[in-house]
Motif scaffolding. Structure first.
Motif, PDB file in Angstrom:
ATOM      1  N   PRO A  43       0.807  -1.225   0.000  1.00 26.21           N
ATOM      2  CA  PRO A  43       0.000   0.000   0.000  1.00 26.21           C
ATOM      3  C   PRO A  43       0.835   1.267   0.000  1.00 26.21           C
ATOM      4  CG  PRO A  43      -0.013  -0.993   2.157  1.00 26.21           C
ATOM      5  CD  PRO A  43       0.679  -1.965   1.239  1.00 26.21           C
ATOM      6  N   LEU A  44       2.095   1.179   0.449  1.00 26.86           N
ATOM      7  CA  LEU A  44       2.909   2.378   0.515  1.00 26.86           C
ATOM      8  C   LEU A  44       3.138   2.986  -0.861  1.00 26.86           C
ATOM      9  CD1 LEU A  44       4.339   4.261   2.399  1.00 26.86           C
ATOM     10  CD2 LEU A  44       6.375   2.858   2.199  1.00 26.86           C
ATOM     11  N   MET A  45       3.299   2.146  -1.882  1.00 26.39           N
ATOM     12  CA  MET A  45       3.510   2.706  -3.211  1.00 26.39           C
ATOM     13  C   MET A  45       2.257   3.442  -3.687  1.00 26.39           C
ATOM     14  SD  MET A  45       2.136   0.738  -6.000  1.00 26.39           S
ATOM     15  CE  MET A  45       1.141  -0.734  -6.017  1.00 26.39           C
ATOM     16  N   LEU A  46       1.086   2.938  -3.367  1.00 28.63           N
ATOM     17  CA  LEU A  46      -0.143   3.630  -3.744  1.00 28.63           C
ATOM     18  C   LEU A  46      -0.322   4.899  -2.908  1.00 28.63           C
ATOM     19  CD1 LEU A  46      -2.547   3.548  -5.628  1.00 28.63           C
ATOM     20  CD2 LEU A  46      -3.775   2.225  -3.910  1.00 28.63           C
ATOM     21  N   TRP A  47       0.018   4.820  -1.625  1.00 29.14           N
ATOM     22  CA  TRP A  47      -0.039   5.989  -0.741  1.00 29.14           C
ATOM     23  C   TRP A  47       0.858   7.097  -1.285  1.00 29.14           C
ATOM     24  CZ3 TRP A  47      -2.154   8.657   3.091  1.00 29.14           C
ATOM     25  CH2 TRP A  47      -1.373   9.540   3.826  1.00 29.14           C
ATOM     26  N   ALA A  78      -9.393   2.538  -9.986  1.00 30.89           N
ATOM     27  CA  ALA A  78     -10.291   1.397 -10.162  1.00 30.89           C
ATOM     28  C   ALA A  78     -10.590   1.156 -11.641  1.00 30.89           C
ATOM     29  CB  ALA A  78     -11.596   1.624  -9.395  1.00 30.89           C
ATOM     30  N   CYS A  79     -10.695   2.227 -12.423  1.00 28.35           N
ATOM     31  CA  CYS A  79     -10.980   2.087 -13.859  1.00 28.35           C
ATOM     32  C   CYS A  79      -9.753   1.684 -14.668  1.00 28.35           C
ATOM     33  CB  CYS A  79     -11.530   3.399 -14.416  1.00 28.35           C
ATOM     34  SG  CYS A  79     -13.180   3.783 -13.844  1.00 28.35           S
ATOM     35  N   HIS A  80      -8.574   2.015 -14.157  1.00 31.69           N
ATOM     36  CA  HIS A  80      -7.328   1.757 -14.892  1.00 31.69           C
ATOM     37  C   HIS A  80      -6.291   1.094 -13.979  1.00 31.69           C
ATOM     38  CE1 HIS A  80      -8.895   4.154 -18.169  1.00 31.69           C
ATOM     39  NE2 HIS A  80      -9.219   5.081 -17.288  1.00 31.69           N
ATOM     40  N   PRO A  81      -6.542  -0.138 -13.562  1.00 31.07           N
ATOM     41  CA  PRO A  81      -5.598  -0.797 -12.638  1.00 31.07           C
ATOM     42  C   PRO A  81      -4.211  -0.973 -13.242  1.00 31.07           C
ATOM     43  CG  PRO A  81      -7.234  -2.361 -13.440  1.00 31.07           C
ATOM     44  CD  PRO A  81      -7.665  -0.996 -13.890  1.00 31.07           C
ATOM     45  N   GLU A  82      -4.108  -0.985 -14.567  1.00 31.69           N
ATOM     46  CA  GLU A  82      -2.797  -1.120 -15.193  1.00 31.69           C
ATOM     47  C   GLU A  82      -1.904   0.077 -14.854  1.00 31.69           C
ATOM     48  OE1 GLU A  82      -5.393   1.119 -18.064  1.00 31.69           O
ATOM     49  OE2 GLU A  82      -5.665  -0.634 -16.797  1.00 31.69           O
ATOM     50  N   ASN A  83      -2.503   1.254 -14.637  1.00 36.01           N
ATOM     51  CA  ASN A  83      -1.725   2.430 -14.239  1.00 36.01           C
ATOM     52  C   ASN A  83      -1.191   2.273 -12.820  1.00 36.01           C
ATOM     53  OD1 ASN A  83      -2.216   3.568 -16.713  1.00 36.01           O
ATOM     54  ND2 ASN A  83      -3.910   4.839 -15.987  1.00 36.01           N
ATOM     55  N   LEU A  85      -0.347  -0.525 -11.502  1.00 36.68           N
ATOM     56  CA  LEU A  85       0.759  -1.477 -11.592  1.00 36.68           C
ATOM     57  C   LEU A  85       2.024  -0.826 -12.132  1.00 36.68           C
ATOM     58  CD1 LEU A  85      -1.151  -4.597 -12.939  1.00 36.68           C
ATOM     59  CD2 LEU A  85      -0.455  -4.105 -10.587  1.00 36.68           C
ATOM     60  N   ARG A  86       1.887   0.284 -12.838  1.00 36.09           N
ATOM     61  CA  ARG A  86       3.055   1.005 -13.358  1.00 36.09           C
ATOM     62  C   ARG A  86       3.657   1.960 -12.320  1.00 36.09           C
ATOM     63  NH1 ARG A  86      -0.438   1.752 -17.852  1.00 36.09           N
ATOM     64  NH2 ARG A  86       0.137   0.368 -19.530  1.00 36.09           N
ATOM     65  N   THR A  87       2.973   2.160 -11.217  1.00 37.04           N
ATOM     66  CA  THR A  87       3.412   3.106 -10.202  1.00 37.04           C
ATOM     67  C   THR A  87       4.795   2.726  -9.685  1.00 37.04           C
ATOM     68  OG1 THR A  87       1.129   3.454  -9.522  1.00 37.04           O
ATOM     69  CG2 THR A  87       2.813   4.100  -7.950  1.00 37.04           C
ATOM     70  N   PRO A  88       5.715   3.688  -9.594  1.00 36.33           N
ATOM     71  CA  PRO A  88       7.033   3.379  -9.030  1.00 36.33           C
ATOM     72  C   PRO A  88       6.883   2.772  -7.635  1.00 36.33           C
ATOM     73  CG  PRO A  88       7.051   5.551 -10.014  1.00 36.33           C
ATOM     74  CD  PRO A  88       5.617   5.076 -10.021  1.00 36.33           C
ATOM     75  N   GLY A  89       7.609   1.704  -7.402  1.00 38.04           N
ATOM     76  CA  GLY A  89       7.514   0.990  -6.129  1.00 38.04           C
ATOM     77  C   GLY A  89       6.667  -0.260  -6.238  1.00 38.04           C
ATOM     78  N   SER A  90       5.847  -0.337  -7.293  1.00 33.27           N
ATOM     79  CA  SER A  90       5.043  -1.536  -7.486  1.00 33.27           C
ATOM     80  C   SER A  90       5.948  -2.686  -7.884  1.00 33.27           C
ATOM     81  CB  SER A  90       4.008  -1.303  -8.594  1.00 33.27           C
ATOM     82  OG  SER A  90       3.447  -2.530  -9.017  1.00 33.27           O
ATOM     83  N   PRO A  91       5.707  -3.876  -7.335  1.00 32.81           N
ATOM     84  CA  PRO A  91       6.518  -5.023  -7.744  1.00 32.81           C
ATOM     85  C   PRO A  91       6.303  -5.379  -9.213  1.00 32.81           C
ATOM     86  CG  PRO A  91       4.726  -5.726  -6.322  1.00 32.81           C
ATOM     87  CD  PRO A  91       4.712  -4.226  -6.335  1.00 32.81           C
ATOM     88  N   PHE A  92       5.285  -4.800  -9.842  1.00 33.22           N
ATOM     89  CA  PHE A  92       4.980  -5.090 -11.239  1.00 33.22           C
ATOM     90  C   PHE A  92       5.422  -3.977 -12.178  1.00 33.22           C
ATOM     91  CE2 PHE A  92       1.740  -6.974  -8.497  1.00 33.22           C
ATOM     92  CZ  PHE A  92       1.980  -8.305  -8.764  1.00 33.22           C
ATOM     93  N   ALA A  93       6.011  -2.904 -11.659  1.00 32.24           N
ATOM     94  CA  ALA A  93       6.349  -1.738 -12.474  1.00 32.24           C
ATOM     95  C   ALA A  93       7.245  -2.095 -13.653  1.00 32.24           C
ATOM     96  CB  ALA A  93       6.999  -0.659 -11.615  1.00 32.24           C
ATOM     97  N   ASN A  94       8.229  -2.951 -13.431  1.00 33.33           N
ATOM     98  CA  ASN A  94       9.151  -3.300 -14.513  1.00 33.33           C
ATOM     99  C   ASN A  94       8.462  -4.052 -15.640  1.00 33.33           C
ATOM    100  OD1 ASN A  94      11.278  -2.064 -13.272  1.00 33.33           O
ATOM    101  ND2 ASN A  94      11.958  -3.912 -12.225  1.00 33.33           N
ATOM    102  N   ARG A  95       7.429  -4.795 -15.330  1.00 34.90           N
ATOM    103  CA  ARG A  95       6.704  -5.526 -16.363  1.00 34.90           C
ATOM    104  C   ARG A  95       6.037  -4.581 -17.353  1.00 34.90           C
ATOM    105  NH1 ARG A  95       3.380 -10.122 -13.042  1.00 34.90           N
ATOM    106  NH2 ARG A  95       5.151 -10.920 -11.865  1.00 34.90           N
ATOM    107  N   TYR A  96       5.680  -3.395 -16.874  1.00 31.36           N
ATOM    108  CA  TYR A  96       4.928  -2.460 -17.699  1.00 31.36           C
ATOM    109  C   TYR A  96       5.784  -1.296 -18.187  1.00 31.36           C
ATOM    110  CZ  TYR A  96       0.778  -4.907 -16.229  1.00 31.36           C
ATOM    111  OH  TYR A  96      -0.161  -5.869 -16.020  1.00 31.36           O
ATOM    112  N   GLN A  97       7.040  -1.297 -17.825  1.00 32.57           N
ATOM    113  CA  GLN A  97       7.891  -0.140 -18.114  1.00 32.57           C
ATOM    114  C   GLN A  97       7.955   0.179 -19.607  1.00 32.57           C
ATOM    115  OE1 GLN A  97      11.923  -0.625 -16.852  1.00 32.57           O
ATOM    116  NE2 GLN A  97      12.180   1.557 -16.553  1.00 32.57           N
ATOM    117  N   ASN A  98       8.144  -0.819 -20.451  1.00 31.60           N
ATOM    118  CA  ASN A  98       8.256  -0.591 -21.890  1.00 31.60           C
ATOM    119  C   ASN A  98       7.041  -1.088 -22.645  1.00 31.60           C
ATOM    120  OD1 ASN A  98      10.872   0.536 -21.717  1.00 31.60           O
ATOM    121  ND2 ASN A  98      11.691  -1.506 -21.397  1.00 31.60           N
TER     122      ASN A  98
END
Length: 101
Positions: A43-47, A78-83, A85-98
């Motif tokens: 939650p800290l990355m979303l915070w 909620a409408c764009h969860p993919e955004n 996941l791109r948030t810095p600090g997300s464990p999934f950020a690198n998957r969406y970087q490029n």
């Protein structure tokens, strides 16, 4: 409902303020603990992202403006969860970087 980590200051036993809030609001306020270990639940990355969008460099004069902006921010999440996941600090950020949209 408040989602909290396992820090003692987020419990009624460890914080007089939390205990008072729970006493004051009764069943209208509940605490939900995050899993003790869950690297995918950060939650800290979303915070931090919320703070960057809502409280840094803002020109709001009243709390209702912050509440409205926050509601809009979380509705967009909620409408764009993919955004999210791109948030810095997300464990999934690198998957969406490029990733092209």
């Amino acid at each position: 409902m408040l989602v909290v980590d396992h820090s003692r200051i987020h419990t009624p036993a460890g914080s007089k303020r939390v205990a008072a809030l729970l006493q004051r609001y009764g069943r209208r306020l509940t605490l939900r603990d995050l899993p003790k270990y869950s690297p995918d639940c950060m939650p800290l990355m979303l915070w931090n992202d919320w703070r960057d969008h809502m409280t840094h460099n803002h020109e709001r004069d009243a709390i209702h403006q912050l509440e409205t902006g926050s509601d809009d921010y979380f509705a967009d999440c909620a409408c764009h969860p993919e955004n999210v996941l791109r948030t810095p600090g997300s464990p999934f950020a690198n998957r969406y970087q490029n990733h092209r949209h």
